[in-house]
Design an enzyme around this catalytic site. Structure first.
Site, PDB file in Angstrom:
ATOM      1  N   ARG A  84      -3.984 -13.063 -53.328  1.00 29.66           N
ATOM      2  CA  ARG A  84      -4.370 -13.409 -51.964  1.00 29.66           C
ATOM      3  C   ARG A  84      -3.296 -14.220 -51.284  1.00 29.66           C
ATOM      4  NH1 ARG A  84      -9.578 -16.805 -52.089  1.00 29.66           N
ATOM      5  NH2 ARG A  84      -8.375 -17.923 -53.643  1.00 29.66           N
ATOM      6  N   SER A 147      -1.751 -19.429 -61.801  1.00 31.30           N
ATOM      7  CA  SER A 147      -2.678 -19.894 -62.839  1.00 31.30           C
ATOM      8  C   SER A 147      -2.294 -19.444 -64.236  1.00 31.30           C
ATOM      9  CB  SER A 147      -4.090 -19.439 -62.478  1.00 31.30           C
ATOM     10  OG  SER A 147      -4.392 -19.938 -61.202  1.00 31.30           O
ATOM     11  N   ASP A 201      -4.897 -23.228 -61.028  1.00 31.49           N
ATOM     12  CA  ASP A 201      -6.190 -23.114 -60.331  1.00 31.49           C
ATOM     13  C   ASP A 201      -7.153 -24.262 -60.671  1.00 31.49           C
ATOM     14  OD1 ASP A 201      -6.459 -22.172 -62.910  1.00 31.49           O
ATOM     15  OD2 ASP A 201      -7.495 -20.317 -62.379  1.00 31.49           O
TER      16      ASP A 201
HETATM   17  C1  BGC Z   1      -4.266 -19.932 -67.802  1.00 29.93           C
HETATM   18  C2  BGC Z   1      -4.583 -21.218 -67.093  1.00 29.93           C
HETATM   19  C3  BGC Z   1      -5.618 -20.978 -66.028  1.00 29.93           C
HETATM   20  C4  BGC Z   1      -6.833 -20.298 -66.624  1.00 29.93           C
HETATM   21  C5  BGC Z   1      -7.907 -19.988 -65.588  1.00 29.93           C
HETATM   22  C6  BGC Z   1      -5.540 -19.289 -68.303  1.00 29.93           C
HETATM   23  O1  BGC Z   1      -5.283 -18.047 -68.879  1.00 29.93           O
HETATM   24  O2  BGC Z   1      -3.407 -20.174 -68.872  1.00 29.93           O
HETATM   25  O3  BGC Z   1      -3.407 -21.750 -66.536  1.00 29.93           O
HETATM   26  O4  BGC Z   1      -5.973 -22.186 -65.461  1.00 29.93           O
HETATM   27  O5  BGC Z   1      -6.454 -19.089 -67.239  1.00 29.93           O
HETATM   28  O6  BGC Z   1      -7.451 -19.115 -64.613  1.00 29.93           O
END
Ligand code: BGC
Length: 465
Positions: A84, A147, A201
């Site tokens: 997004r 994320s 995130d």
């Molecule tokens: C990532 C994290 C993220 C989480 C939720 C995980 O696979 O390593 O950085 O916060 O997913 O999206």
């Protein structure tokens, strides 16, 4: 607290055989206590920069929003199922206007050449800037929600440690995602967009939560993947690569998805968890996430059911060929079945038998078994998330002595009908009813990016003066 109804099949021997195969999915109080101890120890090791399966990354965000944040910010959100680009206006800490554009992110971009992925990201931003008629002579700050686990040396730098979930573009590992995005933004002539912050995130969720409830100190995502972050005393964090400015706290990204990658959690690993890992995109990594993430719960359920079928305990009238192929039984099915369990209905389970297993010839025992399996894996996921959260809460509440709010977001948390209550109940149990509350911070990864971009701007101004 909800209990999982005891399994009572038509035949005592059958009940016992099924229970024996599912035994490892129930975490006894002793095992739960051991996981808790291991989690605490892995956290401390990581903070002291010693080998650990946790990352405990310094995010360089030293403060929460205080309601003065105003301005217009861009955000890019990469990490879940959607890509997004957003344009948000904040007024006194509130998002008063939000324009969101979704872009497809096909598999050939998620898995493959890193340059192609980042070129595409920049192209989407460029497309968004044109469509929204951003002014060429104005500078726009952008918060980049990325994320994935990253090493940060500042608020606007994030070196990718490893991909997770459904992404794998090996050339990006070890590279700074901000530099890459900047490079491709330049290719599209987008010199009026400056990436001022990169964030996870969970950080976005914590930030968004903090605006709704200033007692928020923890951010959790329980969606495709899972992770948590919290406000840590900065004196406990050893990894600082920049000049410090007297910050008392800093947000630490735990990266709990990788908990156990070094083998410290092997005592809870079942043969089904091994099968999920074996078939996953990134084997031997993100051990903990594979117990709880939405990307994995459906596949875990399928692997268990397959084993029961092979042992002639489940859907014995159905051929193996009619079983859903690997990774085709999504976690939404687990949610649907749990929904049936909760309202004591059978229609949805029966429908799943028909559509997913081509089974019309099923027994009442089959219905009970699939429900039982979904209950077990859901409760285990809830316990594991609650356990980590309780460790964070006990650590913080002990020093703050205050009520703490946990901001949480993610598809599994939002759509699973009883996981949410389990998480709340187990957290209360393991924090000995300290005053804590969960708060749904919807779209933390989007809104949080704008808030972090606003805070980055505040910090810059402060440091310059
Ligand atoms: C990532 C994290 C993220 C989480 C939720 C995980 O696979 O390593 O950085 O916060 O997913 O999206």
């Amino acid at each position: 607290m909800y209990e999982i109804e005891q399994l009572q099949l038509s035949d005592e021997e059958l009940t016992q055989s099924v229970e024996t195969l599912l035994q490892g999915l129930t975490l006894t109080p002793e095992i739960l206590e051991r996981i808790q101890e291991v989690f605490v120890s892995e956290m401390d090791l990581a903070l002291a920069m010693k080998p650990s399966s946790l990352q405990m990354e310094n995010t360089y965000i030293p403060e929460l929003p205080d309601g003065t944040e105003s301005g217009t910010y861009l955000a890019m959100d990469l990490g879940g199922t959607n890509l997004r680009v957003l344009l948000m206006t904040l007024q006194q800490g509130e998002v008063t206007n939000e324009i969101v554009q979704y872009y497809p992110l096909p598999e050939h971009l998620r898995i493959g050449d890193g340059d192609a992925l980042f070129d595409y990201l920049a192209k989407c931003i460029d497309n968004f800037a044109r469509e929204q008629e951003l002014q060429d002579d104005l500078m726009y700050s952008m918060g980049f929600t990325f994320s994935f686990p990253m090493r940060q040396s500042g608020l606007d730098s994030g070196v990718l440690v490893t991909w997770t979930k459904s992404f794998d573009c090996p050339s990006v590992v070890g590279q700074d995602a901000v530099l890459l995005l900047r490079k491709f933004l330049q290719k599209y002539g987008r010199n009026n967009i400056e990436i001022t912050a990169i964030l996870n995130d969970t950080t976005g969720t914590l930030m968004h939560g903090a605006l709704m409830d200033p007692r928020t100190r923890i951010g959790i995502v329980l969606g495709t993947g899972s992770n948590g972050c919290y406000m840590e005393r900065s004196s406990r964090v050893q990894h600082w690569e920049q000049q410090r400015h007297g910050e008392r706290h800093v947000i630490v990204d735990v990266e709990w998805g990788a908990f156990g990658d070094n083998g410290v959690l092997d005592f809870i690993k079942t043969e089904y968890d091994r099968s999920v890992d074996e078939g996953s995109l990134l084997k031997n990594s993100f051990t903990f996430e594979k117990y709880i993430g939405g990307k994995y719960l459906g596949e875990l359920c399928r692997c268990i059911l397959q084993k029961l079928h092979e042992s002639s305990l489940f859907l014995s009238q159905t051929s193996r060929d009619d079983f859903p192929p690997p990774w085709s039984f999504g976690s939404d099915n687990v949610c649907t079945i749990e929904h049936d369990t909760l309202r004591d209905g059978w229609e949805d389970v029966a429908n799943i038998f028909r559509t997913k297993f081509q089974a019309t010839n099923y027994t009442c025992d089959d219905l009970k078994i699939i429900r039982y399996v979904c209950g077990l894996i859901s409760r285990r996921a809830a316990q594991l998330v609650a356990l980590n959260t309780a460790v964070l809460l006990n650590r913080m509440a002990a020093e703050e002595g205050e009520s703490i709010t946990i901001a949480i977001d993610g598809s599994v948390y939002k759509h699973h009908p009883r996981l949410r209550q389990w998480i709340i109940d187990y957290t209360a149990l393991w924090t000995r009813d300290k005053k804590t509350q969960y708060l749904l911070a919807d779209d933390g990864s989007g809104k949080g990016a704008a808030i972090v971009a606003a805070i980055a701007e505040k910090l810059r101004r402060r440091n310059a003066s």
